[in-house]
Design a protein around this motif. Sequence first.
Motif, mmCIF file in Angstrom:
data_model
loop_
_atom_site.group_PDB
_atom_site.id
_atom_site.type_symbol
_atom_site.label_atom_id
_atom_site.label_comp_id
_atom_site.label_asym_id
_atom_site.label_seq_id
_atom_site.Cartn_x
_atom_site.Cartn_y
_atom_site.Cartn_z
ATOM 1 N N UNK A 13 0.831 -1.205 0.000
ATOM 2 C CA UNK A 13 0.000 0.000 0.000
ATOM 3 C C UNK A 13 0.861 1.248 0.000
ATOM 4 N N UNK A 14 2.011 1.193 0.691
ATOM 5 C CA UNK A 14 2.910 2.348 0.713
ATOM 6 C C UNK A 14 3.614 2.516 -0.631
ATOM 7 N N UNK A 15 3.994 1.396 -1.258
ATOM 8 C CA UNK A 15 4.603 1.485 -2.583
ATOM 9 C C UNK A 15 3.614 2.077 -3.577
ATOM 10 N N UNK A 16 2.346 1.680 -3.465
ATOM 11 C CA UNK A 16 1.314 2.235 -4.341
ATOM 12 C C UNK A 16 1.227 3.752 -4.175
ATOM 13 N N UNK A 17 1.312 4.232 -2.936
ATOM 14 C CA UNK A 17 1.281 5.671 -2.675
ATOM 15 C C UNK A 17 2.512 6.363 -3.256
ATOM 16 N N UNK A 18 3.669 5.733 -3.136
ATOM 17 C CA UNK A 18 4.904 6.310 -3.673
ATOM 18 C C UNK A 18 4.808 6.451 -5.188
ATOM 19 N N UNK A 19 4.356 5.386 -5.855
ATOM 20 C CA UNK A 19 4.183 5.459 -7.309
ATOM 21 C C UNK A 19 3.169 6.530 -7.674
ATOM 22 N N UNK A 20 2.105 6.647 -6.880
ATOM 23 C CA UNK A 20 1.076 7.645 -7.142
ATOM 24 C C UNK A 20 1.614 9.060 -7.083
ATOM 25 N N UNK A 21 2.521 9.334 -6.159
ATOM 26 C CA UNK A 21 3.131 10.679 -6.078
ATOM 27 C C UNK A 21 3.930 10.997 -7.333
ATOM 28 N N UNK A 22 4.416 9.962 -7.997
ATOM 29 C CA UNK A 22 5.171 10.160 -9.244
ATOM 30 C C UNK A 22 4.268 10.104 -10.471
ATOM 31 N N UNK A 23 2.952 10.054 -10.241
ATOM 32 C CA UNK A 23 2.010 10.067 -11.349
ATOM 33 C C UNK A 23 1.724 8.717 -11.966
ATOM 34 N N UNK A 24 2.157 7.636 -11.304
ATOM 35 C CA UNK A 24 1.920 6.290 -11.811
ATOM 36 C C UNK A 24 0.830 5.654 -10.950
ATOM 37 N N UNK A 25 -0.305 5.339 -11.569
ATOM 38 C CA UNK A 25 -1.428 4.757 -10.842
ATOM 39 C C UNK A 25 -1.298 3.233 -10.824
ATOM 40 N N UNK A 26 -0.789 2.696 -9.709
ATOM 41 C CA UNK A 26 -0.654 1.250 -9.537
ATOM 42 C C UNK A 26 -1.429 0.856 -8.289
ATOM 43 N N UNK A 27 -2.511 0.151 -8.472
ATOM 44 C CA UNK A 27 -3.327 -0.295 -7.366
ATOM 45 C C UNK A 27 -2.592 -1.370 -6.572
ATOM 46 N N UNK A 28 -2.869 -1.424 -5.286
ATOM 47 C CA UNK A 28 -2.236 -2.427 -4.434
ATOM 48 C C UNK A 28 -2.532 -3.840 -4.934
ATOM 49 N N UNK A 29 -3.716 -4.074 -5.464
ATOM 50 C CA UNK A 29 -4.045 -5.423 -5.960
ATOM 51 C C UNK A 29 -3.171 -5.793 -7.161
ATOM 52 N N UNK A 30 -2.815 -4.806 -7.979
ATOM 53 C CA UNK A 30 -1.905 -5.065 -9.105
ATOM 54 C C UNK A 30 -0.534 -5.466 -8.586
ATOM 55 N N UNK A 31 -0.042 -4.730 -7.587
ATOM 56 C CA UNK A 31 1.254 -5.055 -7.012
ATOM 57 C C UNK A 31 1.228 -6.442 -6.365
ATOM 58 N N UNK A 32 0.140 -6.776 -5.679
ATOM 59 C CA UNK A 32 0.011 -8.097 -5.062
ATOM 60 C C UNK A 32 0.017 -9.198 -6.125
ATOM 61 N N UNK A 33 -0.632 -8.930 -7.257
ATOM 62 C CA UNK A 33 -0.627 -9.897 -8.354
ATOM 63 C C UNK A 33 0.791 -10.093 -8.874
ATOM 64 N N UNK A 34 1.543 -9.003 -8.996
ATOM 65 C CA UNK A 34 2.932 -9.102 -9.461
ATOM 66 C C UNK A 34 3.782 -9.914 -8.481
ATOM 67 N N UNK A 35 3.555 -9.734 -7.170
ATOM 68 C CA UNK A 35 4.294 -10.511 -6.173
ATOM 69 C C UNK A 35 4.013 -12.003 -6.373
ATOM 70 N N UNK A 36 2.749 -12.353 -6.533
ATOM 71 C CA UNK A 36 2.389 -13.761 -6.734
ATOM 72 C C UNK A 36 2.978 -14.336 -8.001
ATOM 73 N N UNK A 37 2.911 -13.573 -9.082
ATOM 74 C CA UNK A 37 3.473 -14.064 -10.351
ATOM 75 C C UNK A 37 4.993 -14.191 -10.269
ATOM 76 N N UNK A 38 5.626 -13.255 -9.580
ATOM 77 C CA UNK A 38 7.083 -13.315 -9.418
ATOM 78 C C UNK A 38 7.478 -14.541 -8.604
ATOM 79 N N UNK A 39 6.709 -14.824 -7.557
ATOM 80 C CA UNK A 39 6.997 -16.005 -6.738
ATOM 81 C C UNK A 39 6.906 -17.275 -7.581
#
Length: 105
Positions: A13-39
């Motif tokens: 959730x904090x990474x999502x906020x950091x990306x958002x400050x840089x103008x990149x809209x990445x939802x936490x669920x997207x990041x969670x999906x990436x974690x699962x796929x990476x695993x």
Amino acid sequence: MLVGKYADHCPLYRQSQIYGRDGVDLDRSTLADWVGRSAALLEPLADAIGRHVRAGQAIFADDTPIKMQAKGKCATARVWAYVRDERPWGGADPPAACRLVPVHL
């Protein structure tokens, strides 16, 4: 993103906020999906490291109890780590470590 989560201990959730400050809209669920796929992609590498560790002539083990949240209470789980390092005895194989996932007791 994985380095932020696991090495820097920065929750998604904090990474999502950091990306958002840089103008990149990445939802936490997207990041969670990436974690699962990476695993899933890294699982063959983790398996190979585990095989290498278990093939050692000397294996060191650590059993660490950790607190785990469980339905309205805190339970104890355990993490087992295994290490192979034969360099002090003149071994030529590289050292390595692997762990088993926490188990609820």
